[in-house]
Every structure is written in structure tokens, then in C-alpha cells.
Write a protein that holds these residues in place. Structure first.
Motif, PDB file in Angstrom:
ATOM      1  N   LEU B  49      -7.920   3.624  13.894  1.00 48.15           N
ATOM      2  CA  LEU B  49      -6.648   4.332  14.054  1.00 48.15           C
ATOM      3  C   LEU B  49      -5.632   3.797  13.053  1.00 48.15           C
ATOM      4  N   SER B  50      -5.599   2.455  12.907  1.00 54.43           N
ATOM      5  CA  SER B  50      -4.600   1.903  12.001  1.00 54.43           C
ATOM      6  C   SER B  50      -4.913   2.282  10.558  1.00 54.43           C
ATOM      7  N   THR B  51      -6.195   2.352  10.227  1.00 52.08           N
ATOM      8  CA  THR B  51      -6.521   2.741   8.853  1.00 52.08           C
ATOM      9  C   THR B  51      -6.021   4.160   8.579  1.00 52.08           C
ATOM     10  N   MET B  52      -6.139   5.023   9.598  1.00 49.32           N
ATOM     11  CA  MET B  52      -5.683   6.406   9.393  1.00 49.32           C
ATOM     12  C   MET B  52      -4.180   6.464   9.167  1.00 49.32           C
ATOM     13  N   PHE B  53      -3.399   5.737   9.991  1.00 49.53           N
ATOM     14  CA  PHE B  53      -1.957   5.879   9.753  1.00 49.53           C
ATOM     15  C   PHE B  53      -1.506   5.089   8.533  1.00 49.53           C
ATOM     16  N   ARG B  54      -2.297   4.080   8.134  1.00 49.96           N
ATOM     17  CA  ARG B  54      -1.951   3.355   6.899  1.00 49.96           C
ATOM     18  C   ARG B  54      -2.113   4.279   5.684  1.00 49.96           C
ATOM     19  N   LEU B  55      -3.051   5.236   5.760  1.00 55.59           N
ATOM     20  CA  LEU B  55      -3.198   6.184   4.656  1.00 55.59           C
ATOM     21  C   LEU B  55      -1.894   6.948   4.459  1.00 55.59           C
ATOM     22  N   GLN B  56      -1.327   7.416   5.572  1.00 53.04           N
ATOM     23  CA  GLN B  56      -0.068   8.152   5.491  1.00 53.04           C
ATOM     24  C   GLN B  56       1.052   7.257   4.958  1.00 53.04           C
ATOM     25  N   LEU B  57       1.124   6.008   5.437  1.00 49.82           N
ATOM     26  CA  LEU B  57       2.216   5.137   5.009  1.00 49.82           C
ATOM     27  C   LEU B  57       2.072   4.725   3.549  1.00 49.82           C
ATOM     28  N   GLY B  58       0.829   4.527   3.122  1.00 51.46           N
ATOM     29  CA  GLY B  58       0.604   4.084   1.750  1.00 51.46           C
ATOM     30  C   GLY B  58       0.835   5.197   0.741  1.00 51.46           C
ATOM     31  N   TRP B  59       0.452   6.393   1.130  1.00 54.66           N
ATOM     32  CA  TRP B  59       0.575   7.532   0.217  1.00 54.66           C
ATOM     33  C   TRP B  59       1.168   8.710   0.985  1.00 54.66           C
ATOM     34  N   TYR B 484       8.242   4.428  11.586  1.00 55.96           N
ATOM     35  CA  TYR B 484       8.647   5.548  10.752  1.00 55.96           C
ATOM     36  C   TYR B 484       7.399   6.188  10.172  1.00 55.96           C
ATOM     37  N   TYR B 485       7.371   7.498  10.256  1.00 59.52           N
ATOM     38  CA  TYR B 485       6.245   8.271   9.736  1.00 59.52           C
ATOM     39  C   TYR B 485       6.176   8.167   8.211  1.00 59.52           C
ATOM     40  N   SER B 486       7.339   8.101   7.592  1.00 59.32           N
ATOM     41  CA  SER B 486       7.368   7.868   6.154  1.00 59.32           C
ATOM     42  C   SER B 486       8.742   7.339   5.790  1.00 59.32           C
ATOM     43  N   ASN B 487       8.836   6.638   4.673  1.00 60.63           N
ATOM     44  CA  ASN B 487      10.127   6.101   4.258  1.00 60.63           C
ATOM     45  C   ASN B 487      10.783   6.957   3.191  1.00 60.63           C
ATOM     46  N   THR B 488      10.207   8.120   2.957  1.00 60.89           N
ATOM     47  CA  THR B 488      10.667   8.910   1.823  1.00 60.89           C
ATOM     48  C   THR B 488      11.990   9.617   2.087  1.00 60.89           C
ATOM     49  N   ALA B 489      12.453   9.619   3.333  1.00 55.96           N
ATOM     50  CA  ALA B 489      13.704  10.305   3.623  1.00 55.96           C
ATOM     51  C   ALA B 489      14.906   9.502   3.116  1.00 55.96           C
ATOM     52  N   PHE B 490      14.662   8.271   2.678  1.00 55.51           N
ATOM     53  CA  PHE B 490      15.766   7.425   2.236  1.00 55.51           C
ATOM     54  C   PHE B 490      15.527   6.907   0.821  1.00 55.51           C
ATOM     55  N   PRO B 491      16.353   7.356  -0.134  1.00 58.57           N
ATOM     56  CA  PRO B 491      16.198   6.868  -1.514  1.00 58.57           C
ATOM     57  C   PRO B 491      16.267   5.340  -1.562  1.00 58.57           C
ATOM     58  N   PHE B 493      14.821   3.241   0.055  1.00 55.61           N
ATOM     59  CA  PHE B 493      13.539   2.567   0.245  1.00 55.61           C
ATOM     60  C   PHE B 493      12.505   2.915  -0.833  1.00 55.61           C
ATOM     61  N   ASP B 494      12.953   3.679  -1.846  1.00 48.26           N
ATOM     62  CA  ASP B 494      12.001   4.106  -2.873  1.00 48.26           C
ATOM     63  C   ASP B 494      11.337   2.933  -3.595  1.00 48.26           C
ATOM     64  N   ASP B 495      12.084   1.832  -3.689  1.00 52.27           N
ATOM     65  CA  ASP B 495      11.530   0.644  -4.367  1.00 52.27           C
ATOM     66  C   ASP B 495      10.243   0.154  -3.723  1.00 52.27           C
ATOM     67  N   PHE B 496      10.033   0.537  -2.491  1.00 51.74           N
ATOM     68  CA  PHE B 496       8.926  -0.068  -1.749  1.00 51.74           C
ATOM     69  C   PHE B 496       7.673   0.803  -1.697  1.00 51.74           C
ATOM     70  N   ILE B 497       7.681   1.899  -2.451  1.00 54.70           N
ATOM     71  CA  ILE B 497       6.532   2.801  -2.411  1.00 54.70           C
ATOM     72  C   ILE B 497       5.252   2.077  -2.827  1.00 54.70           C
ATOM     73  N   ASP B 498       5.331   1.340  -3.946  1.00 53.71           N
ATOM     74  CA  ASP B 498       4.137   0.639  -4.432  1.00 53.71           C
ATOM     75  C   ASP B 498       3.695  -0.435  -3.452  1.00 53.71           C
ATOM     76  N   VAL B 499       4.663  -1.125  -2.883  1.00 50.29           N
ATOM     77  CA  VAL B 499       4.331  -2.183  -1.936  1.00 50.29           C
ATOM     78  C   VAL B 499       3.546  -1.590  -0.772  1.00 50.29           C
ATOM     79  N   PHE B 506      -4.948  -3.348   1.093  1.00 48.97           N
ATOM     80  CA  PHE B 506      -5.399  -4.546   1.808  1.00 48.97           C
ATOM     81  C   PHE B 506      -5.903  -4.184   3.214  1.00 48.97           C
ATOM     82  N   ALA B 507      -5.231  -3.222   3.843  1.00 48.21           N
ATOM     83  CA  ALA B 507      -5.663  -2.828   5.190  1.00 48.21           C
ATOM     84  C   ALA B 507      -7.083  -2.273   5.144  1.00 48.21           C
TER      85      ALA B 507
END
Ligand code: HEM
Ligand code: CU
Ligand code: CU
Lengths: 358, 591
Positions: B49-59, B484-491, B493-499, B506-507
């Protein structure tokens, strides 16, 4: 098809791995040793790996602090935030050395004392002196942090100044509405049963204090260097009003009023210069899981000079103008107290807020 | 009781049917294995389950056809639906916290180790013990089934705060999904209470001759105190759940008041969601120690045995377990600093919370001193135990920041909290569990696990744990909220996309690494090398039982205990260990 192929490949891989293992283990047994007994070579290798990975980890930690240095929140834009930032630095200066000291010991001991058959471990089961040291030293350090922390907390949570500007932040799935208390600096009563049509906040328009209230959506303006006393409400589930630049957060809970007050000290303009980012804006986020659009429940906050703020606020309609409740209210004003009693129990009125203070 | 035991060993080899041996077994060793295998299966589910939601958070927003294959309508065009995101997070947390690290960890090791290490033929009540497992099994099955509900599983976070969790209008997962969550948790609480009472009674009443409380191995101390914590706190969670069930189904207003939702004003007035939070965290905080203490106990045992050295400060170790357990009941409010509760309470909870760091520090220093001048045998179990010391330090230290109410204002519910509790509780407890599995596998299955796969498993796992969770501290300090489903609603947090992408990489590595373990585990059950009776040259009593499991554990009389469990490398002995049942030589002093 790809699914099927994947399954075949994985199965074959597993079988192959099993065979390789078996061969490995059997060959060990042929040599007369249990292939899974830990050998001196293993001990040396793993001890060295602890050292290698350990140093790698410590380097990684240093790298992370360095890498994220400039990506953290800018200086606090509120008065109390400067104090909590200080407290945060002090806490970090306590825990970072502790982290490095204990990790270096852990890594070094694991590396140095790997098993050798000719050695014997030192039988050392107990030392009152040592144990006393590592009970007393943390106690002293923590007591200091506790006293420092609690005194900061008490300052932050002390009652707001009398003349602080009262603003309601009203949360619902999935947006924020602000309500300024107007000239009288008193919010008109509201109740969830009064929510209807344009009256999204359920303001009781028979209350005299409600007439001059002004509502803001999308953008919340605040005057710089003036204390703001926020009253938080929610109409559906728990939300949390999070304003990271002001080091401020408070839950919005249906059925009760919560509050927090702070003084913004840096205007949006100044902060844009400070951060070298002409697009910079303060934000209000929702920070308590509240449903599907939780991740996008936001509002922009603009901090500006008192002049600009007043100009902006003047341009807004009062609730009386918006909802047309003035005529009823003029009548109701003298009986404001009676109105409270007569009112539905469920109505929140801002006078009862004091209950929250010790 | 003693007579009962003696009767027992006269016919240890009586015939058993398939069902009573493999399914409805009342033998603690079999029940322990049942708990472990169930926990591993649930662990795999939680991890996927965590791998699935990490896909959404990572990309965020990117299409992953595999998500649509697995989740169907919840991932249209391969993009995860926000409601399903929250559901996955919720069930992930619930499964790992309760099924894997509470039921699984305590269930496996309390069952295996309590009777074997205290010298008892079985648990006080084999029948209740069996019930405990089957309630656990049902609870896991219901939780798993809830994943397939039409309106989605519970989605309010593993803490399921009302009103969100009470109102299907607020989020679809609060319909049938939430009902199943509550059913599953109720079954779980029953399992946990049955198990816990049994563990306590067994330790108190069934210790063999000579096994005084001060001679108990630290594993048993930890498991005993864990059981006490559970018995005292789970009933409170049960009341919280019961009131929530009433609010959901019977129209009561314990937690609901003045709610206007879906264009409608609800009738409920007078309740308070904060009441739920108090009740929940009254269990919730002890719960984190219910998870952690067994792992700490296992670590004490594994580190001492494999350093060939007595655990340093045995009494201080017991004392710190007791202190932590006591404190854990008076710190729950640190989860509620910004709920609007009285600020004075905030001060009190800051005070009690930071005190927890003192016994925690004592434990860390005692582990370090145990390693000092040891003669460390690096089994995979040892590595995981050392890994636990590292994660316990890293995660515990950030607790000092979170426990400070003034600081928590700005980091509560951010990724800083996610980093803290995953490292201090998630990673530590999992490491403790792995250490235990590698260490006692020979006892459980009579075979050895492959050591090289074990080494690989450890190094990949610790790398991915820190790769995933360490950067999260900084996400939190930068103000990124959790859940948060995604951080893209807030400019901002854009710095953290790669992170975030790196974290997801790693997950995935971490998830793949667990395949090595699972393969090693099941392969070794059938094909592993045969174990010897005492493969780690350990002192505790479980290694005096035969490799082949028998009912009643010892073929003859139960051994008598003559000394404490930590006589490793005594200067007056040639051999570097002296098992607990070896009598003192004339003139030898007991420790
Ligand atoms: C030095 C000792 C510790 C201190 C001072 C401490 C403090 C805290 C605080 C204050 C929070 C709440 C943060 C927030 O929500 O804003 C928290 C969260 C948490 N802690 Fe700890 N902690 C400590 C050790 C532990 C340990 C040992 C565990 C687990 C075994 C643990 C597990 C958790 C969990 C699961 C949460 C998250 C709960 C949630 O909000 O979902 N903590 N800790
Ligand atoms: Cu919200
Ligand atoms: Cu807690």
C-alpha cells in the motif's frame, strides 16, 4: 501478456536463487562447516561495513543539513516566531551533538570489537557511577529545555492584548473564509443553523455586533505590527489553520471556538525582497486531514502597512450591506443579552471564549 | 499448576489431528508461528500500500498503469484518486501499527519466549491463547477485506478522528469501510486483551524453580510490561471506538456538535471531537511503547548474547522499562497541543513528555556500554539490533523537539512528525522484529536462515530506511503537511519535487529488499540447514529444549534456574557463556 511474463521470470528467478543457495550451503557442508555459521571473516567484514556505512550515514546527515539549509522557511514573520525559532536552534544544538557522539561510539565499538576467537569480552555488568552520570546529565539538560520551553509557551499562549484586532477564520471542506470584526472589534454571533444562502458563516444578523463585520475570501489581509487575535471555527470536520511563516497553527473544531494570537512583523513586500522571490506569498494551509481536497485547502495572506490595510478593508462591504440585515439589527442591539439567552444553545458566541484560558 | 505440568510430560508424544496441530493449536510455539506468518503477510500488504501511494507522492499526477490494474476505478488512467490516497495511507498505518507491530511482534515473541525463557510447559491457558490468535486472524481478515469495499476503506488517517470518520458525507471511506475498520479493531482489542492477560499470568505464576523476577531475561521483562500496558490502555480505545460506533449508527452525539455538511445542518449538539482525541491518545501513546518495548527487549538479549558480554546495567534496564511504561500514561496530550486544549495542560504534557527522554537515554548508553569491549559476533540479528540502537537514537532525539509545545505549534502534523515516528517506532520496532526472527528462527523452525541473504537484507533495509525518512525532517521543517495527496498546490513546495522522487526511489528499494527476507524465511523453513541446539551459545532456557518441538517443551523435568541470564565471558570461566541452568560452582558468586 507482460503480466504473465513477469510472473514466469520471477518464478524462474526464485527457483534459480534457491538452487544457487542450496549448492552454496551443500558445498559448505562438504568442507565440513555449516555454511551459515558466522566466520571470523564475516565478523571482520561486517564490522568494517558498519564503519563504512556508519561514516557514510554521518556524511549523509551532514550533507542533508547543508543541502536543505536554504530551502527551509525564511525568518519568522511574527513576533513570537522569533522566540520559537531561537528555542528550536537551541534544541538542535543539544540534539545534534548527542546524535553524533552516540553514533560515533556505536559505529566505533561495532567496528573495533568484532569477534576474534582468541579475544575474550570484558565482563563489565554494572557501574553505579557511570549509570548515575547518564541519568543525571540528561536530567539537567532536559530540565533546562523544559523550563525554557514552557516559559516560551506561556508567553505565546497568554491572553491577547485588549486592543488586538479580532478576526475569525472559518473552515469548511475545502476552503477558508475570514471575518473581520469591524469598527466595534466584536464579532457578531453566529450559529450553524443560521447558515443559509449567502450567509455561509451563519452569522446572526439580529446581533448588533454583526452589522459591521466584513468577510474576506481568497485573500486575507493583515496590518503589519498589529496584534491579531484569531477565533477559529469549523462547520463540518476538524481542520487546522496552519500559517508556517508566522509559526502559527491551531485546529478548527466543529462545536467549539479555538484561538491564537500573533503579531505579524514583516510585510509581504519586505519578505519578497528578503527571500529574493518576487512571487512570494504568505499562505494559510489546512493541516488536519479533512477529506479529498485537504491538500488544496488554502488561502493567501497579505501583510501590509496599516494604511494599505485600512484602504483594503474600507473597500469591502459590511455584512449588513451584503446580507441586508441592518434594519432588524438596529432593533435588536439594545437587547443583545436577551438575544443570547433566547438563542439556540448550539450558537457559538465569542464572549464565552475566556473559558479556554486557565 | 506444577502437578499439571508433571502429568503433561509423561505423554508428550500423544497423537494429534491435523486441525489441532496446525490450525487450532493450543501449543504456544505453534501459535507463535501462526502470529508471525500472519504478520508477515499483513506486513507485505501494508508495505505494498505504501509503495502505491509513494508513486503518487514521488511523481504526482503521473500515470502508472499498474495502479489502474490493481485499484481499478480508484486510479482512473493510472492516476491515484485523492480519496483512495487517503484510504491507502490510513490502512497502511493501521495494518503496520496494529497488525504487524502490535499483534505480530508481541504475539510472536511473547508466545515463543515467555514459556521457553521462564521455564514453563506452556501458557497459563492454551485455549485463551488460541482464541487470541484467532481473534487476531479475524481482525486482520476484516481489515484486509475492507480494502475491497465499493465506497473504499476507512480514510480518516489511522487515528480516525471524528467527525471525519463519523460522517460518510465527509469522505466516502467513512461509510462501510469505516464500519469494517471499527469491527476489525474491536476484534483486535479482544485478541490483544486475551493475549495480554495470558502473558501476565504466565510470567507471574509459571516461572520455574529459581527463576526469580531479577533473573528474568530482559525480553521477558519487556514483554510483561508491554502486556500490562496493553491491558490498561486497550479498553480505553475500545470505549472510544464504541462511542464512535454509537455516534455513527445510533444518532448519539458524543463526538459531534453543530455540524453543517452536505448542505444540511445535523441535529447533533453538545459532543466534542476533542473527547475522542483524549480517549484515542490515552491508548495511542502507550501503544507506541507497546510496539517499541518488545523490540528493545529483543535487542537487549541479542546484543548481550552476541557481544558475549553481560547486558550492562540490568537493573537500570528494567527500571527504565518501568519508568517509560509509567510515563507513557501521562504524556498523551503531546499529540494535542494545538487542538485548543487549555494551554496549562500543554505545559504539563511538555514536562512529562520530555522526562521520557531520561530513561530512553539510559537505555541507549547501556546498549553502547554493552558493546564496548565486547567480542561481537555479527549475525544478521546482531546487525538489526545495532540498527535499532541507531534508529532509536535518531528518532528519540527529535522527540525532544516535538515534545516541546512551543515548537510543536509549527511542526505538528508536518512531515517532521512522519520522520520522527517512522524512525523511532516504525524502523526500531521492525528492526527489533527482524533481529528476533533471525535470532530465534532456529528455535522456531529447527533450521538456520541463510546468513548472506540476511546481511544483504540488513544493509539494503537500513539504507532505504534512512533514505526515505531522514529527508522528511526537512520537508516538515519547511512546512509541508502530512496526509497531503500532492504538494503541487503550493509553489512554496516546488523545491521539494526532486526530494520526493528520491524518497520514493528509496521506498521502492526498501520494498524490494524485503523480498530477500521473505524468500530467505520461507526457503529456510523447508530447506535451511539443520540447526544445532544452541547455535548462538546463549544462556537462556529456550536453548535447553530439543530442536524438534515437543508438547511441554522439555522431554524431562523442567530445568532449574541457578543464575541470571547474562553470565557471558566470566573471567573465572574458560567458556564464554554459562547457561542459566548450570549450578554455581563451590565458591562461585552469583551475580
Ligand atoms: C524521547 C522520547 C519521545 C518523545 C519526547 C516523543 C514525542 C512525540 C511528540 C510530541 C509527538 C507528537 C508530534 C505531533 O503530532 O506534532 C510524537 C508523535 C509520535 N511519536 Fe513520539 N516521542 C518519543 C518517543 C517515541 C517513541 C519511542 C515512539 C514509538 C515507539 C514514538 C511514536 C510516535 C508516534 C507514532 C507519533 C505520531 C502520532 C501521530 O500523530 O500520528 N515516539 N512523539
Ligand atoms: Cu481542511
Ligand atoms: Cu505520544
Amino acid at each position: 501478456m507482460t503480466g504473465f511474463l513477469t510472473i514466469v521470470v520471477v518464478t524462474l528467478g526464485v527457483i534459480l536463487l534457491g538452487k544457487v543457495l542450496k549448492i552454496f550451503e551443500l558445498s559448505g557442508e562438504l568442507r565440513g562447516a555449516d555454511a551459515n555459521a558466522v566466520t571470523t571473516k564475516d565478523n571482520r567484514t561486517q564490522g568494517a561495513l558498519v564503519m563504512l556505512f556508519g561514516l557514510g550515514f554521518l556524511a549523509f546527515v551532514i550533507h542533508q543539513f547543508y543541502k536543505f539549509k536554504d530551502m527551509m522557511l525564511p525568518v519568522s514573520a511574527s513576533e513570537h516566531g522569533v522566540q520559537t525559532d531561537m528555542l528550536l536552534s537551541v534544541s538542535f544544538w543539544v540534539i545534534i551533538p548527542m546524535f553524533f557522539i552516540t553514533h560515533i561510539l556505536l559505529i566505533y565499538f561495532a567496528y573495533k570489537y568484532y569477534y576474534r576467537p582468541e579475544r575474550k569480552a570484558t565482563f563489565f555488568a554494572h557501574s553505579t557511577k557511570l549509570e548515575l552520570i547518564w541519568t543525571v546529565v540528561p536530567t539537567v539538560v532536559l530540565t533546562t529545555l523544559i523550563v525554557y520551553g514552557i516559559s516560551t509557551w506561556n508567553k505565546i499562549m497568554a491572553p491577547a492584548a485588549e486592543d488586538a484586532m479580532v478576526v475569525e477564520l472559518y473552515a469548511k471542506q475545502f476552503d477558508w473564509t475570514g471575518r473581520y470584526a469591524g469598527e466595534d472589534n466584536k464579532l457578531g454571533r453566529s450559529g450553524y443553523r443560521l447558515i443559509e444562502g449567502a450567509n455561509v458563516l451563519g452569522v446572526d444578523m439580529t446581533d448588533g455586533h454583526a452589522q459591521d463585520d466584513k468577510v474576506a475570501r481568497g485573500e486575507l489581509h493583515l496590518p503589519v505590527n498589529k496584534e491579531v487575535s484569531f477565533k477559529f471555527h469549523s462547520r463540518d470536520v476538524i481542520h487546522s489553520a496552519y500559517m508556517p511563516h508566522f509559526r502559527t497553527q491551531m485546529n478548527c473544531v466543529p462545536g467549539m471556538t479555538t484561538q491564537f494570537h500573533f503579531k505579524p512583523t514583516i510585510t509581504t513586500e519586505q519578505m519578497r525582497k528578503e527571500t529574493n522571490n518576487p512571487e512570494f506569498d504568505y499562505i494559510l494551509l489546512c493541516n488536519k486531514i479533512c477529506g479529498s481536497a485537504h491538500y488544496n485547502m488554502q488561502m493567501t495572506i497579505i501583510v501590509e502597512s496599516e494604511e494599505d490595510f485600512n484602504k483594503w478593508l474600507e473597500g469591502k462591504k459590511t455584512l449588513a450591506q451584503e446580507l441586508g440585515g441592518a434594519d432588524v439589527a438596529v432593533d435588536a442591539q439594545p437587547h443583545a443579552d436577551a438575544a443570547i439567552d433566547a438563542h439556540d444553545d448550539a450558537t457559538t458566541d465569542s464572549d464565552s471564549l475566556d473559558v479556554q484560558h486557565p | 499448576m506444577a502437578e499439571h505440568h508433571d502429568n503433561h510430560h509423561h505423554h508428550p508424544h500423544h497423537e494429534e489431528g491435523f486441525l489441532s496441530k496446525w490450525v487450532f493449536s493450543q501449543d504456544h510455539k505453534m501459535i507463535s508461528k501462526q502470529f508471525l506468518v500472519t504478520a508477515i503477510i499483513m506486513g507485505v500488504v501494508g508495505m505494498l500500500l505504501s509503495t502505491m501511494f509513494r508513486l503518487q507522492l514521488g511523481w504526482p499526477g503521473q500515470s502508472f498503469p499498474i495502479l489502474e490494474t490493481i485499484l481499478g476505478k480508484w486510479a482512473p488512467d493510472g492516476v491515484l484518486d485523492p480519496n483512495m490516497y487517503l484510504a491507502l495511507v490510513t490502512i497502511h498505518g493501521t495494518i503496520i501499527v496494529f497488525m504487524v507491530l502490535t499483534g505480530g511482534l508481541s504475539g510472536t515473541f511473547a508466545n515463543l519466549l515467555i514459556p521457553l525463557q521462564i521455564g514453563a510447559r506452556d501458557m497459563a491457558s492454551g485455549f485463551i491463547n488460541m482464541l487470541s490468535y484467532w481473534f487476531f486472524f479475524l481482525s486482520s481478515a476484516v481489515m484486509f477485506a475492507s480494502l475491497f469495499v465499493e465506497t473504499g476503506p476507512a480514510s480518516g488517517g489511522w487515528t480516525v478522528y471524528p467527525p471525519l470518520s463519523a460522517l460518510p458525507q465527509a469522505i466516502p471511506g467513512s461509510g462501510l469501510g469505516m464500519t469494517l475498520w471499527l469491527v476489525s479493531m474491536s476484534l483486535f482489542i479482544v485478541s490483544s486483551l486475551l493475549g495480554g492477560l495470558n502473558y501476565i499470568v504466565t510470567v507471574i505464576n509459571l516461572r520455574t524453580k529459581g527463576m526469580s523476577m531479577w533473573r528474568l531475561p530482559l525480553t521477558v521483562w519487556a514483554l510483561l510490561i508491554t502486556a500490562v500496558l496493553g491491558v490498561l490502555s486497550f479498553p480505553v480505545l475500545f470505549s472510544a471506538a464504541l462511542l464512535l460506533i454509537f455516534d455513527r449508527s445510533l444518532g448519539t452525539s458524543f463526538y459531534l456538535s453543530e455540524i453543517h455538511i452536505g448542505g444540511q445542518a445535523l441535529e447533533n449538539v453538545g459532543g466534542s471531537p476533542i473527547l475522542y482525541e483524549h480517549l484515542f491518545w490515552f491508548l495511542g501513546h502507550p501503544e507506541v511503547y507497546i510496539i517499541l518495548l518488545p523490540a528493545l527487549g529483543i535487542t537487549s538479549e541479542v546484543i548481550s548474547t552476541n557481544s558475549r558480554k553481560p547486558i550492562f546495567g540490568y537493573k537500570a534496564m528494567v527500571g527504565s522499562i518501568l519508568a517509560i511504561a509509567f510515563l507513557s500514561f501521562i504524556v498523551w496530550g503531546h499529540h494535542m497541543f494545538v487542538t485548543g486544549m487549555n494551554p496549562f495542560l500543554g505545559s504539563v504534557f511538555t514536562f512529562t513528555t520530555l522526562l521520557v527522554a531520561i530513561p530512553s537515554a539510559v537505555k541507549v548508553f547501556n546498549y553502547l556500554t554493552t558493546l564496548w569491549k565486547g567480542n561481537i559476533v555479527f549475525t544478521p540479528g546482531t546487525l538489526f539490533a545495532i540498527g535499532l540502537v541507531s534508529t532509536f537514537i535518531t528518532g528519540g532525539l527529535t522527540g525532544i523537539i516535538l515534545g516541546d509545545s512551543a515548537l510543536d505549534i509549527n511542526i505538528h502534523d508536518t512531515y517532521f512528525v512522519v520522520a520522527h515516528f517512522h524512525i523511532v517506532m516504525g524502523a526500531s520496532a521492525i528492526f527489533g522484529m527482524f533481529a528476533g526472527v533471525y535470532h530465534w528462527f532456529p528455535k522456531m523452525y529447527g533450521r538456520m536462515m541463510n546468513k548472506n541473504l540476511g546481511y544483504m537484507h540488513f544493509w539494503l533495509t537500513i539504507t532505504s530506511v534512512y533514505g526515505v525518512f531522514f529527508p522528511m525532517h526537512f520537508l516538515g521543517l519547511a512546512g509541508i503537511p502530512r496526509r497531503y495527496y500532492s504538494n503541487t498546490a503550493f509553489p512554496l513546495f516546488d523545491d521539494f519535487i526532486d526530494v520526493n522522487s528520491m524518497i520514493s526511489v528509496f521506498a521502492i528499494i526498501g520494498a524490494v529488499a524485503q523480498v530477500i527476507f521473505i524468500f530467505n524465511f520461507f526457503y529456510s523453513i523447508y530447506k535451511g540447514n539443520k540447526a544445532t541446539q544452541n547455535p548462538w551459545k546463549s544462556n537462556t532456557l529456550e536453548w535447553t529444549t530439543p530442536v524438534e518441538h515437543i508438547h511441554g517443551n522439555w522431554p524431562g523435568a523442567i530445568p532449574e534456574v541457578q543464575r541470571w541470564a547474562y553470565d557471558y565471558s566470566r573471567p573465572d570461566k574458560d567458556q564464554d557463556f554459562v547457561p542459566q541452568d548450570v549450578p554455581l560452582e563451590p565458591g562461585e558468586e552469583a551475580h
